[in-house]
Design an enzyme around this catalytic site. Structure first.
Site, short mmCIF file in Angstrom:
data_model
loop_
_atom_site.label_atom_id
_atom_site.label_comp_id
_atom_site.label_asym_id
_atom_site.label_seq_id
_atom_site.Cartn_x
_atom_site.Cartn_y
_atom_site.Cartn_z
N PRO A 120 0.78 -1.23 0.00
CA PRO A 120 0.00 0.00 0.00
C PRO A 120 0.82 1.29 0.00
O PRO A 120 0.24 2.36 -0.11
CB PRO A 120 -0.80 -0.11 1.29
CG PRO A 120 0.05 -0.93 2.19
CD PRO A 120 0.77 -1.90 1.31
N ASP A 144 3.78 1.28 -11.61
CA ASP A 144 2.69 2.25 -11.61
C ASP A 144 3.05 3.46 -10.79
O ASP A 144 4.03 3.47 -10.06
CB ASP A 144 1.44 1.62 -10.98
CG ASP A 144 0.81 0.60 -11.91
OD1 ASP A 144 1.06 0.68 -13.11
OD2 ASP A 144 0.09 -0.28 -11.40
N LYS A 160 0.37 7.47 -14.40
CA LYS A 160 0.04 8.85 -14.74
C LYS A 160 0.91 9.77 -13.91
O LYS A 160 1.12 9.55 -12.74
CB LYS A 160 -1.42 9.09 -14.38
CG LYS A 160 -2.08 10.12 -15.27
CD LYS A 160 -3.49 10.47 -14.83
CE LYS A 160 -4.30 9.29 -14.36
NZ LYS A 160 -5.71 9.59 -14.10
N GLY A 207 0.68 -1.35 -7.28
CA GLY A 207 0.29 -0.99 -5.91
C GLY A 207 -0.58 -2.07 -5.28
O GLY A 207 -1.35 -2.74 -5.98
N GLY A 208 -0.45 -2.27 -3.97
CA GLY A 208 -1.31 -3.22 -3.26
C GLY A 208 -1.12 -4.63 -3.76
O GLY A 208 0.00 -5.12 -3.86
N ASP A 209 -2.22 -5.31 -4.07
CA ASP A 209 -2.18 -6.66 -4.63
C ASP A 209 -2.43 -6.56 -6.14
O ASP A 209 -3.31 -5.81 -6.56
CB ASP A 209 -3.25 -7.53 -3.97
CG ASP A 209 -3.21 -8.94 -4.54
OD1 ASP A 209 -2.46 -9.77 -3.99
OD2 ASP A 209 -3.90 -9.20 -5.55
N THR A 235 -2.85 -5.73 0.27
CA THR A 235 -3.77 -4.81 -0.40
C THR A 235 -4.11 -3.60 0.47
O THR A 235 -4.25 -3.71 1.70
CB THR A 235 -5.07 -5.53 -0.82
OG1 THR A 235 -5.92 -4.56 -1.44
CG2 THR A 235 -5.81 -6.16 0.36
N MET A 267 -10.68 3.72 -4.79
CA MET A 267 -10.78 4.72 -5.87
C MET A 267 -11.95 5.67 -5.63
O MET A 267 -12.71 5.54 -4.68
CB MET A 267 -10.91 4.05 -7.23
CG MET A 267 -9.72 3.16 -7.52
SD MET A 267 -9.71 2.50 -9.16
CE MET A 267 -10.42 0.89 -8.87
N GLY A 305 -2.72 6.14 3.05
CA GLY A 305 -2.46 5.25 4.18
C GLY A 305 -1.08 4.61 4.15
O GLY A 305 -0.51 4.40 3.09
#
Ligand code: SAH
Length: 491
Positions: free
Chosen positions: A19, A42, A64, A95-97, A125, A177, A206
């Protein structure tokens, strides 16, 4: 064992980066990252992880950035396939999972269709770790016995959201999101039958130093988030567990929880400082600034010295390396006594089986020099084992006191060049911790446009930081815990 080596076809690992906090990458994720030839990442992947990428690897940012559009999905898939076909080990870092709203499944399909070996490496995640970081367990006895994760973006999840169905779930609802869709989500859930008094929270950025949490009731969450200017990335939690956040706010006990601190890493001491600052809750950005090179010159005969003097852990390491290369034996030091400038150097010596006879009351060259003058008698000779062009205070004091000493430069420090990938992050730091004057100088020359608040280990370091134009705080004693205190003093 390294997989996907030469000759063999390449391979793609779809790796979950976690995360945000770089320490929340899995052990396997770290291993494949450190062995990567190509890394395709990313936007949400933190700079903290990028430093584990091997120096020669190709790094492609497909996220982005500053208004530019992200690289289209088909092109990302093409990049992965092409690089793997060249026989390279490709890490697709997400990112995350990778399979939770990360389009990992699509990429895997494309790779399998192209006959490219691939393997997912699950990640922590944000749907679970971000609430946890804010003191919200996603399930809790008597509060919630199920967890439901949604994307707030319709286009990512398919058709319109069936709020009535969701309202009947009676578990914890987590939305990823779409901070901007928050008013619609809250209104939809209430219209679907959820009580407007249901506890709810939004957690922004977070697991990082910039983490913020807004807790409210479902009925006023959107308004509160808007008032607090909450922005992406953020996770929204709806359900009774959100009310636990104040009670379980474990980060409150960490003094540096809201601080992003730069550590100019040089050798092992840098690693220990990072660990220490992280244990106090800081988000640490490690910037390598100094590289040490061992100097290739033989040691003198060691038997003629009454004292061996070490002024850094790197010096200790280089000394033993030198012994090995020269095919010498540590017993050649005979009954010589050992002096160390401070606790880190002492630990390094003790780790090699040498007990330290002298450590000065203040950990700097001048006080060490005085302590040595006091401890030695006329015919005794000293051997200084340290960096080339070491701090002049030690030798000045020894000369002033008429000591008989030799100096062997064991290593030299070479400044590193600026790393463009960290400049953006450096503009948003709260402090930098410096453990030597040379690290200040090399940081200042690599990043001349960056102004930091400098926590310094001692006076020499502070002087260099002032010369660089930094605001300073200085450690009470030259130890790493005191240096961490100096970082806290800025807050
Ligand atoms: N695969 C990712 C999610 C990708 S969708 C995972 O498993 O976590 C991107 C969304 O994840 C963001 O819009 C946000 O809702 C959430 N997110 C990711 N990192 C976050 C963070 N550090 N803090 C808050 N939300 C985060």
């Amino acid at each position: 064992m390294i997989e996907g080596r030469e000759g063999a076809p390449g391979k793609v690992w779809l790796v979950g980066a976690g995360p945000g906090d770089p320490e929340l990458l899995t052990v396997r994720g770290l291993r494949v990252l450190m062995e990567a030839d190509v890394v395709v990442h990313d936007r949400l992947v933190g700079v903290g992880l990028l430093r584990y990428i091997p120096p020669g690897a190709e790094v492609i940012d497909v996220g982005k950035r500053g208004g530019c559009h992200p690289v289209p999905q088909e092109e990302i898939e093409r990049i992965l396939i092409d690089r793997a076909r060249e026989g390279r080990r490709v890490v697709r870092l997400k990112g995350g999972d990778p399979f939770l709203f990360g389009r990992g499944g699509e990429e895997m399909e494309a790779l399998m269709e192209a006959g490219i070996p691939c393997e997912p490496v699950p990640g922590v995640t944000s749907a679970i770790a971000v609430p946890a970081s804010a003191g919200i367990p996603v399930t809790h006895r008597g509060c919630a016995s199920s967890l439901h994760i949604f994307t707030a973006h319709r286009r990512s999840g398919g058709g319109p959201i069936d709020y009535e169905a969701i309202a009947r779930l009676e578990g914890t609802l987590v939305f990823l999101m779409g901070v901007s869709e928050l008013p619609e989500i809250c209104a939809g859930l209430i219209a679907g039958g959820l009580d407007a008094n249901t506890p709810a929270a939004v957690v922004e950025r977070g697991t990082t130093a910039r983490q913020r949490r807004v807790t409210a009731r479902l009925g006023n969450l959107a308004e509160r988030a808007e008032a607090e200017n909450v922005e992406a990335p953020a996770v929204t939690v709806v359900g009774a567990v959100a009310a636990l956040a104040d009670r379980l706010d474990w980060r409150a006990a960490l003094p540096l929880r809201n601080s992003r601190v730069v550590v100019t890493r040089s050798g092992e001491a840098g690693g220990r400082l990072t660990t220490l600052l992280r244990s106090r809750g800081a988000e640490v950005l490690e910037v390598p600034c100094i590289r040490t090179e061992t100097i290739d010159a033989p040691l003198p005969a060691l038997s003629g010295y009454a004292w061996l003097v070490f002024t850094s852990p790197t010096g200790v390491k280089s000394f033993f390396e030198r012994l090995r290369v020269d095919r010498m034996d540590v017993r050649e030091i005979g009954g010589a006594k050992i002096a160390a400038i401070g606790p880190s150097t002492r630990s390094a010596l003790e780790a090699c089986g040498l007990r330290v006879d002298l450590i000065p009351s203040a950990y700097n060259g001048a006080v060490l020099g005085e302590a040595l003058l006091f401890a030695t008698d006329a015919p005794e000779r000293l051997l200084l084992l340290r960096a080339e062009r070491g701090a002049p205070e030690l030798t000045r004091v020894l000369e002033g006191g008429g000591a008989d000493y030799d100096e062997v430069p064991l290593y030299r420090t070479a400044p590193l060049k600026c790393d463009p990938s960290v400049i953006e992050a450096l503009r948003d730091v709260d402090a930098a911790a410096f453990a030597s004057a040379s690290s200040v100088r090399s940081f200042a020359s690599a990043y001349p446009d960056v102004r930091v608040r400098a926590a310094c280990i001692g006076e020499e370091t502070e002087k260099a930081a002032r010369e660089a134009g930094y605001e300073t705080r200085t450690a009470k004693k030259a130890t790493l815990p005191d240096l961490a205190d100096a970082v806290e003093a800025f807050l």
